[in-house]
Design a protein around this motif. Structure first.
Motif, PDB file in Angstrom:
ATOM      1  N   SER A  73       0.812  -1.213   0.000  1.00 55.91           N
ATOM      2  CA  SER A  73       0.000   0.000   0.000  1.00 55.91           C
ATOM      3  C   SER A  73       0.850   1.271   0.000  1.00 55.91           C
ATOM      4  CB  SER A  73      -0.944   0.010   1.211  1.00 55.91           C
ATOM      5  OG  SER A  73      -0.185  -0.001   2.413  1.00 55.91           O
ATOM      6  N   LYS A  74       2.147   1.155   0.313  1.00 57.91           N
ATOM      7  CA  LYS A  74       3.023   2.323   0.335  1.00 57.91           C
ATOM      8  C   LYS A  74       4.097   2.204  -0.734  1.00 57.91           C
ATOM      9  CE  LYS A  74       2.397   3.621   5.085  1.00 57.91           C
ATOM     10  NZ  LYS A  74       3.013   4.056   6.302  1.00 57.91           N
ATOM     11  N   SER A  75       4.395   3.333  -1.359  1.00 60.01           N
ATOM     12  CA  SER A  75       5.441   3.359  -2.385  1.00 60.01           C
ATOM     13  C   SER A  75       6.807   3.439  -1.706  1.00 60.01           C
ATOM     14  CB  SER A  75       5.248   4.566  -3.295  1.00 60.01           C
ATOM     15  OG  SER A  75       5.554   5.765  -2.583  1.00 60.01           O
ATOM     16  N   PRO A  76       7.883   3.078  -2.404  1.00 56.41           N
ATOM     17  CA  PRO A  76       9.219   3.225  -1.826  1.00 56.41           C
ATOM     18  C   PRO A  76       9.507   4.663  -1.395  1.00 56.41           C
ATOM     19  CG  PRO A  76       9.331   1.871  -3.789  1.00 56.41           C
ATOM     20  CD  PRO A  76       7.926   2.418  -3.707  1.00 56.41           C
ATOM     21  N   GLY A  77       8.971   5.640  -2.107  1.00 55.66           N
ATOM     22  CA  GLY A  77       9.156   7.042  -1.730  1.00 55.66           C
ATOM     23  C   GLY A  77       8.515   7.364  -0.388  1.00 55.66           C
ATOM     24  N   GLU A  78       7.321   6.827  -0.155  1.00 52.92           N
ATOM     25  CA  GLU A  78       6.630   7.057   1.121  1.00 52.92           C
ATOM     26  C   GLU A  78       7.360   6.379   2.270  1.00 52.92           C
ATOM     27  OE1 GLU A  78       1.969   7.451  -0.141  1.00 52.92           O
ATOM     28  OE2 GLU A  78       2.895   5.471  -0.272  1.00 52.92           O
ATOM     29  N   VAL A  79       7.839   5.173   2.041  1.00 45.22           N
ATOM     30  CA  VAL A  79       8.587   4.451   3.078  1.00 45.22           C
ATOM     31  C   VAL A  79       9.902   5.180   3.357  1.00 45.22           C
ATOM     32  CG1 VAL A  79       9.738   2.277   3.659  1.00 45.22           C
ATOM     33  CG2 VAL A  79       7.529   2.239   2.503  1.00 45.22           C
ATOM     34  N   GLY A  80      10.575   5.649   2.310  1.00 44.73           N
ATOM     35  CA  GLY A  80      11.814   6.406   2.476  1.00 44.73           C
ATOM     36  C   GLY A  80      11.594   7.677   3.274  1.00 44.73           C
ATOM     37  N   GLU A  81      10.480   8.328   3.041  1.00 43.18           N
ATOM     38  CA  GLU A  81      10.151   9.543   3.791  1.00 43.18           C
ATOM     39  C   GLU A  81       9.946   9.223   5.271  1.00 43.18           C
ATOM     40  OE1 GLU A  81       6.708  12.935   3.628  1.00 43.18           O
ATOM     41  OE2 GLU A  81       7.426  12.113   1.731  1.00 43.18           O
ATOM     42  N   GLN A  82       9.319   8.091   5.560  1.00 45.62           N
ATOM     43  CA  GLN A  82       9.153   7.669   6.956  1.00 45.62           C
ATOM     44  C   GLN A  82      10.512   7.395   7.596  1.00 45.62           C
ATOM     45  OE1 GLN A  82       6.485   4.312   6.602  1.00 45.62           O
ATOM     46  NE2 GLN A  82       4.786   5.532   7.410  1.00 45.62           N
ATOM     47  N   TYR A  83      11.394   6.690   6.884  1.00 42.32           N
ATOM     48  CA  TYR A  83      12.751   6.433   7.393  1.00 42.32           C
ATOM     49  C   TYR A  83      13.459   7.743   7.693  1.00 42.32           C
ATOM     50  CZ  TYR A  83      12.618   1.486   5.858  1.00 42.32           C
ATOM     51  OH  TYR A  83      12.335   0.165   5.684  1.00 42.32           O
ATOM     52  N   PHE A  84      13.370   8.693   6.766  1.00 44.22           N
ATOM     53  CA  PHE A  84      14.031   9.980   6.951  1.00 44.22           C
ATOM     54  C   PHE A  84      13.492  10.690   8.193  1.00 44.22           C
ATOM     55  CE2 PHE A  84      14.426  14.541   6.423  1.00 44.22           C
ATOM     56  CZ  PHE A  84      15.779  14.668   6.147  1.00 44.22           C
ATOM     57  N   ASP A  85      12.167  10.682   8.364  1.00 46.82           N
ATOM     58  CA  ASP A  85      11.564  11.340   9.526  1.00 46.82           C
ATOM     59  C   ASP A  85      12.045  10.720  10.835  1.00 46.82           C
ATOM     60  OD1 ASP A  85      10.219  13.118   7.897  1.00 46.82           O
ATOM     61  OD2 ASP A  85       8.335  11.981   7.921  1.00 46.82           O
ATOM     62  N   VAL A  86      12.191   9.403  10.863  1.00 45.98           N
ATOM     63  CA  VAL A  86      12.696   8.725  12.068  1.00 45.98           C
ATOM     64  C   VAL A  86      14.144   9.136  12.330  1.00 45.98           C
ATOM     65  CG1 VAL A  86      13.348   6.478  13.031  1.00 45.98           C
ATOM     66  CG2 VAL A  86      11.118   6.769  11.945  1.00 45.98           C
ATOM     67  N   LEU A  87      14.972   9.132  11.292  1.00 47.50           N
ATOM     68  CA  LEU A  87      16.373   9.528  11.466  1.00 47.50           C
ATOM     69  C   LEU A  87      16.484  10.994  11.877  1.00 47.50           C
ATOM     70  CD1 LEU A  87      17.942   7.660   8.429  1.00 47.50           C
ATOM     71  CD2 LEU A  87      18.186   7.084  10.852  1.00 47.50           C
ATOM     72  N   LEU A  88      15.623  11.841  11.354  1.00 47.66           N
ATOM     73  CA  LEU A  88      15.605  13.253  11.733  1.00 47.66           C
ATOM     74  C   LEU A  88      15.216  13.406  13.209  1.00 47.66           C
ATOM     75  CD1 LEU A  88      15.862  16.222  10.841  1.00 47.66           C
ATOM     76  CD2 LEU A  88      13.444  16.112  10.181  1.00 47.66           C
ATOM     77  N   SER A  89      14.229  12.642  13.652  1.00 45.76           N
ATOM     78  CA  SER A  89      13.785  12.735  15.046  1.00 45.76           C
ATOM     79  C   SER A  89      14.854  12.239  16.013  1.00 45.76           C
ATOM     80  CB  SER A  89      12.487  11.947  15.249  1.00 45.76           C
ATOM     81  OG  SER A  89      12.724  10.559  15.206  1.00 45.76           O
ATOM     82  N   ARG A  90      15.778  11.410  15.529  1.00 47.51           N
ATOM     83  CA  ARG A  90      16.866  10.892  16.375  1.00 47.51           C
ATOM     84  C   ARG A  90      18.170  11.670  16.174  1.00 47.51           C
ATOM     85  NH1 ARG A  90      15.683   4.418  16.258  1.00 47.51           N
ATOM     86  NH2 ARG A  90      13.508   4.646  16.862  1.00 47.51           N
ATOM     87  N   SER A  91      18.062  12.828  15.554  1.00 46.19           N
ATOM     88  CA  SER A  91      19.189  13.752  15.336  1.00 46.19           C
ATOM     89  C   SER A  91      20.279  13.191  14.437  1.00 46.19           C
ATOM     90  CB  SER A  91      19.794  14.191  16.679  1.00 46.19           C
ATOM     91  OG  SER A  91      18.826  14.864  17.442  1.00 46.19           O
TER      92      SER A  91
END
Length: 86
Positions: A12-30
């Motif tokens: 249901s999610k595109s690789p771009g959407e999953v990548g954006e989620q990964y980025f947001d997690v890495l951003l939240s962890r500085s």
């Protein structure tokens, strides 16, 4: 996405959407920090860049640090550091 690190277990999610989620997690962890100069850009701390270079070996070439050296044939990631971009 080009290195096939992004896995999409749910179709249901595109690789771009999953990548954006990964980025947001890495951003939240500085892992990434917002650039002080360009608000739409993000940077990694130099210590993280140095760790990445150490772990990846010769597949990573950083021009500022490695200047004067020949670029190895095994290089897959080439980084040019420009102090004006900080």
């Amino acid at each position: 996405m080009t290195e096939n690190f992004i896995q999409c277990p749910r179709q249901s999610k595109s690789p771009g959407e999953v990548g954006e989620q990964y980025f947001d997690v890495l951003l939240s962890r500085s892992f990434f920090q917002q650039s002080s100069r360009f608000k739409t850009c993000f940077v990694m701390h130099n210590l993280l860049i140095d760790l990445e270079k150490y772990v990846s070996g010769e597949i990573y070439f950083r021009l500022e640090v490695d200047k004067g050296k020949c670029i190895p044939k095994t290089t897959r990631h080439f980084f040019i550091f420009n102090r004006r971009d900080e």
